[in-house]
Design an enzyme around this catalytic site. Structure first.
Site, mmCIF file in Angstrom:
data_model
loop_
_atom_site.group_PDB
_atom_site.id
_atom_site.type_symbol
_atom_site.label_atom_id
_atom_site.label_comp_id
_atom_site.label_asym_id
_atom_site.label_seq_id
_atom_site.Cartn_x
_atom_site.Cartn_y
_atom_site.Cartn_z
ATOM 1 N N GLU A 66 0.827 -1.206 0.000
ATOM 2 C CA GLU A 66 0.000 0.000 0.000
ATOM 3 C C GLU A 66 0.866 1.264 0.000
ATOM 4 O O GLU A 66 0.480 2.285 -0.577
ATOM 5 C CB GLU A 66 -0.907 0.007 1.229
ATOM 6 C CG GLU A 66 -1.888 -1.155 1.294
ATOM 7 C CD GLU A 66 -2.513 -1.344 2.665
ATOM 8 O OE1 GLU A 66 -3.616 -1.925 2.726
ATOM 9 O OE2 GLU A 66 -1.919 -0.923 3.677
ATOM 10 N N ASP B 13 -12.293 -5.981 -1.178
ATOM 11 C CA ASP B 13 -13.154 -7.164 -1.157
ATOM 12 C C ASP B 13 -14.523 -6.808 -0.599
ATOM 13 O O ASP B 13 -14.657 -5.899 0.217
ATOM 14 C CB ASP B 13 -12.509 -8.280 -0.320
ATOM 15 C CG ASP B 13 -12.138 -7.820 1.075
ATOM 16 O OD1 ASP B 13 -12.898 -8.105 2.013
ATOM 17 O OD2 ASP B 13 -11.092 -7.160 1.240
#
Length: 258
Positions: A29, A216
């Site tokens: 990230e 997700d």
């Protein structure tokens, strides 16, 4: 930090924000943002000797930017995700770097029942825990630990960011007890760090905002782990774009203008 009481608003510095610290849990990230802002890894650590925490720093426009990450677990070599690492890192970073604002940026699971889609980037309005169950009056509220993010109405409007509540726990999956608590928290997204960062930022009276990109769909058809890994790279790119727009917006402004 959380929305300031009316009497404290006069205490908000009128000078432009000059020092931003990003708390980012995973190297995957952090890396695109390190490249985007052309930051350099610091070898002279401001952190205690021996900890695996990593700091990148540099100048972007008129801002001093630090990206800090808990680094790799010294035994297992995986990213040190979760609330314990993020709490320690946030505390040490605020103490050492004295930021004007903390930004916790990262990936999260989202709920389609709340309108979340893969790749959406949310600005969290409120953060709370969903796995600290203490069924004793008042302790139960402490366990949930709800905090408001720093109020940024102009930022949200200008960048057209989605707004939602964030719920935090130390597990990637979701047991029935967690699900009940997440629903009670009215959360749109869930992560493994945000509420811990919020707790420490509030403790040290440092404004904090939370940017979470959905990897997700928790209430979808695919297994969470499979979907998370499948979408991580693409969603991190979406997070990178959103964070850049946020930093560009912040540049030259003071806290009350956010």
């Amino acid at each position: 930090m959380m929305a300031l009481p009316q009497d404290d608003k006069a205490a908000i510095p009128k000078r432009p924000i000059s020092n931003i610290v990003f708390i980012i849990a995973m190297q995957t990230e952090a890396s695109p943002l390190v490249d985007k802002f052309q930051l350099t890894q610091e070898s002279n650590s401001v952190f205690p000797t021996g900890v695996p925490w990593v700091r990148y720093s540099g100048k972007y426009k008129d801002l001093n930017i630090n990206i800090v990450s808990p680094g790799k677990d010294t035994v297992l070599g995986v990213d040190s995700v979760g609330t314990v690492s993020s709490s320690l890192l946030t505390y040490a970073s605020i103490q050492a770097l004295q930021p004007d604002i903390v930004i916790n940026a990262g990936t999260a699971g989202g709920f389609k029942a709340k309108g979340a889609c893969i790749g959406d980037v949310y600005l969290a309005s409120d953060v709370a825990f969903h796995d600290r169950r203490i069924p004793i009056p008042v302790f139960d509220l402490y366990g949930v630990g709800t905090r408001q993010a720093c109020s940024t109405p102009n930022l949200a409007k200008e960048l057209n960011l989605k707004i939602g509540k964030l719920s935090t726990g130390d597990s990637l999956d979701m047991c029935p007890h967690d699900e009940t608590a997440i629903i009670a928290n009215d959360a749109t997204v869930k992560d493994m760090e945000g509420a811990a960062v919020a707790y420490v930022a509030d403790l040290l009276k440092t404004p904090a905002i939370f940017l979470k990109a959905v990897t997700d769909i928790i209430d979808g058809d695919k297994p969470t782990t499979e979907e998370f890994l499948q979408n991580l790279a693409a969603v991190t790119a979406a997070l990178d774009q959103a964070v850049t727009r946020v930093v560009d917006f912040i540049s030259g402004k003071n806290l009350s203008e956010l």
